[in-house]
Design an enzyme around this catalytic site. Structure first.
Site, short mmCIF file in Angstrom:
data_model
loop_
_atom_site.label_atom_id
_atom_site.label_comp_id
_atom_site.label_asym_id
_atom_site.label_seq_id
_atom_site.Cartn_x
_atom_site.Cartn_y
_atom_site.Cartn_z
N HIS A 307 0.85 -1.19 0.00
CA HIS A 307 0.00 0.00 0.00
C HIS A 307 0.88 1.23 0.00
O HIS A 307 1.93 1.23 0.65
CB HIS A 307 -0.91 0.01 1.25
CG HIS A 307 -2.06 0.94 1.10
ND1 HIS A 307 -1.94 2.27 1.38
CD2 HIS A 307 -3.32 0.74 0.66
CE1 HIS A 307 -3.10 2.86 1.12
NE2 HIS A 307 -3.95 1.96 0.69
N ASP A 364 -8.02 -5.21 -0.01
CA ASP A 364 -8.57 -6.05 -1.06
C ASP A 364 -8.19 -7.53 -0.94
O ASP A 364 -8.68 -8.35 -1.71
CB ASP A 364 -8.09 -5.54 -2.43
CG ASP A 364 -8.77 -4.24 -2.79
OD1 ASP A 364 -9.94 -4.09 -2.44
OD2 ASP A 364 -8.12 -3.38 -3.41
N1 ACO Z 1 4.23 -7.84 -4.77
C1 ACO Z 1 5.58 -7.85 -4.88
N2 ACO Z 1 6.38 -6.77 -4.73
C2 ACO Z 1 5.77 -5.60 -4.43
C3 ACO Z 1 4.36 -5.51 -4.27
C4 ACO Z 1 3.59 -6.69 -4.45
N3 ACO Z 1 2.26 -6.64 -4.32
N4 ACO Z 1 4.03 -4.22 -3.97
C5 ACO Z 1 5.18 -3.55 -3.94
N5 ACO Z 1 6.23 -4.37 -4.22
C6 ACO Z 1 7.67 -3.99 -4.21
C7 ACO Z 1 8.02 -3.21 -5.47
O1 ACO Z 1 8.47 -4.08 -6.51
C8 ACO Z 1 9.12 -2.32 -4.94
O2 ACO Z 1 10.30 -3.08 -4.83
P1 ACO Z 1 11.76 -2.39 -5.05
O3 ACO Z 1 11.88 -1.38 -3.95
O4 ACO Z 1 12.72 -3.52 -4.94
O5 ACO Z 1 11.71 -1.77 -6.42
C9 ACO Z 1 8.66 -1.97 -3.53
O6 ACO Z 1 7.86 -3.09 -3.12
C10 ACO Z 1 7.84 -0.69 -3.43
O7 ACO Z 1 6.74 -0.78 -4.33
P2 ACO Z 1 6.12 0.44 -5.15
O8 ACO Z 1 5.42 -0.08 -6.35
O9 ACO Z 1 7.20 1.48 -5.38
O10 ACO Z 1 5.13 1.03 -4.07
P3 ACO Z 1 3.93 2.03 -4.39
O11 ACO Z 1 3.64 2.72 -3.13
O12 ACO Z 1 4.23 2.84 -5.61
O13 ACO Z 1 2.72 1.03 -4.82
C11 ACO Z 1 0.90 -0.45 -4.68
C12 ACO Z 1 1.74 0.61 -3.95
C13 ACO Z 1 0.47 0.06 -6.08
C14 ACO Z 1 -0.37 -0.73 -3.88
C15 ACO Z 1 1.75 -1.75 -4.82
O14 ACO Z 1 2.11 -2.24 -3.55
C16 ACO Z 1 1.03 -2.84 -5.63
O15 ACO Z 1 1.12 -2.85 -6.86
N6 ACO Z 1 0.30 -3.78 -4.93
C17 ACO Z 1 -0.46 -4.79 -5.61
C18 ACO Z 1 -1.78 -4.21 -6.12
C19 ACO Z 1 -2.77 -3.93 -5.01
O16 ACO Z 1 -3.00 -4.77 -4.14
N7 ACO Z 1 -3.38 -2.75 -5.07
C20 ACO Z 1 -4.43 -2.34 -4.10
C21 ACO Z 1 -3.94 -1.26 -3.22
S1 ACO Z 1 -5.17 -0.87 -2.01
C22 ACO Z 1 -6.29 0.05 -2.85
O17 ACO Z 1 -6.00 0.74 -3.79
C23 ACO Z 1 -7.64 0.00 -2.41
#
Ligand code: ACO
Length: 428
Positions: A307, A364
């Site tokens: 998140h 979610d």
């Molecule tokens: N699975 C694996 N790795 C992940 C995940 C995941 N679900 N989420 C983040 N990471 C990793 C990224 O690859 C990144 O790694 P790095 O630092 O080695 O490059 C690090 O964690 C940070 O991730 P970001 O994408 O930069 O974090 P951001 O804050 O931009 O994204 C997000 C947050 C979009 C929710 C992300 O965690 C994600 O894509 N999750 C899966 C989709 C999801 O569940 N979305 C619902 C969110 S809740 C809502 O909107 C109601």
């Protein structure tokens, strides 16, 4: 703490006031920067560290896992309030008295009929159209059938637009599902509560009387409350920015629905269930999928994990996990994907990759399992999220209008070609 922030750009030092929120969050007010610094702007793609507004609606502390609507903790609201009370609280600022709630509900009930021509629009969609696309289009179309909602010049106009959308939106949600399932389009009843009407319209079969199942009703109330607002997320920011041009409430909400649709936002609840099903079909090997999620060469992400703001745990996920167990037990449903979800969570919580990046289950991760146990098709999950988020979007739009916020219009840093002469087509 000093009341000002200093910024050194080249040889020049600029001073900016600090703004403090009621929970002691601090922001540097850089509004004046561009004017006094000959065009310097700040840049922050994805707004990771940029406040877009001041708001008195929702407080969340991602480090401590706190979420409050208008000062009330999400845990208490999910346990003690119903969805309509929470909607009133979010939109108008305080918990309603019985009288206020009853007036609000009656005004909504007066607005639950949608123009019959909306059915022609629904008919024109292919049956396999994604319900989020259908819902966004229908919400926008409501403007055409309710022209008085377009120009909001007074608080009375605003109130009328609010009770209209609160009344008509559940009808559109239910009809979107009924279209998907090939069921005749129906209506609720003035004798039922807000959430009961949602259930009647969604689940009623043409050949039998619909009886409200209290387990499903309580679970749905809770799910809708947990999704009702989450401050300046992608879809809410969209609603505020569209509304900032003084577009009406309905098109602003329609834009919010489109923003919510994506799998990185509300679309994650559908993506989670599809992911869990894929893992089950592949033999249920959670370790294999944990490996894929950590592999930077593999586009697979553990959906429902991570998140932007919560870096400890998502308090909504905790409540939903317990609710998932209760609802499935109460309904006598055994869903093997619940075990797969719990297995993934357990592994992630002790895995270095997830722990280091502070990736925890989000709202979610478990919600889809409950929706499916209720008989809601997977393509409808994000629509259910939109139904819950409606009061939050309304509250944020209303606050933005009452505060007379300026039109949202970010700056950029241009990185394209410098001026070049036009080349005629035969010379290219
Ligand atoms: N699975 C694996 N790795 C992940 C995940 C995941 N679900 N989420 C983040 N990471 C990793 C990224 O690859 C990144 O790694 P790095 O630092 O080695 O490059 C690090 O964690 C940070 O991730 P970001 O994408 O930069 O974090 P951001 O804050 O931009 O994204 C997000 C947050 C979009 C929710 C992300 O965690 C994600 O894509 N999750 C899966 C989709 C999801 O569940 N979305 C619902 C969110 S809740 C809502 O909107 C109601």
């Amino acid at each position: 703490m000093s009341e000002i922030a200093k910024l050194l750009v080249g040889d020049n030092t600029y001073e900016f006031p600090l703004i403090q929120g009621t929970e002691n969050e601090t922001a540097i007010d850089i509004k004046a920067l561009r004017g006094i610094s000959e065009g310097v702007v700040t840049i922050d793609p994805g707004f990771k560290n940029t406040g877009s507004c001041q708001s008195a609606i929702t407080f969340l502390d991602g480090e401590k896992g706190i979420l409050r609507y208008r000062g009330y903790s999400i845990e208490e609201l999910a346990e003690k309030a119903d969805f309509l009370e929470v909607a009133y609280l979010l939109i108008f600022g305080d918990l309603p008295t019985e009288e206020q709630l009853s007036k609000f509900h009656n005004d909504i009930l007066e607005n639950t009929i949608v123009d019959d021509d909306i059915k022609k629009i629904i008919d024109a969609f292919p049956k396999n159209a994604h319900p989020m696309g259908v819902l966004s289009s229908l919400t926008s179309a409501l403007t055409a059938f309710n022209p008085s909602s377009v120009n909001i010049d007074s608080e009375e106009d605003m109130y009328n637009a609010i009770v209209k959308i609160m009344g008509k939106f559940p009808v559109l949600v239910a009809w979107t599902m009924r279209k998907l399932k090939g069921l005749p389009l129906n209506y609720g009843s003035k004798k039922l509560g807000y959430v009961e009407n949602v259930m009647k319209m969604m689940f009623e079969k043409p050949n039998e009387d619909y009886e409200i199942n209290p387990i499903v009703k309580n679970a749905l109330d809770k799910l809708l409350i947990l999704h009702a607002d989450h401050e300046q997320n992608c879809s809410t920011s969209t609603v505020r920015i569209v509304g900032s041009s003084h577009a009406g409430l309905f098109p602003s909400i329609s834009a919010g629905i489109s923003a919510l649709w994506g799998p990185l936002h509300g679309g994650a609840n559908q993506a989670v269930l599809e992911m869990l099903e894929a893992i089950k079909a592949d033999g249920g090997d959670t370790k294999k999928y944990m490996g894929k999620a950590k592999d930077k060469e593999d586009p697979f992400r553990l959906m429902g994990f991570g998140h932007r703001v919560y870096k400890n745990f998502d308090p909504r996920a905790k409540i939903i996990k317990v609710a998932a167990d209760e609802v499935l037990t109460d309904l006598g449903v055994q869903d093997p994907v619940l075990d797969i979800a719990k297995g993934l969570e357990q592994e992630a919580l002790k895995d270095d990759y997830f722990v280091k990046r502070k990736l925890y289950p989000n709202v979610d991760f478990y919600s889809g399992i409950i929706y499916r146990a209720m008989g809601i098709p997977v393509e409808m999950f994000t629509v259910m999220f939109a139904l819950g988020r409606l009061p939050g979007w309304i509250a944020q739009w209303r606050e933005m209008r009452l505060r007379k916020e300026p039109i949202g219009r970010p700056r950029q840093i241009y990185t394209g070609a410098n001026h070049r002469p036009f080349v005629n087509i035969n010379e290219r």
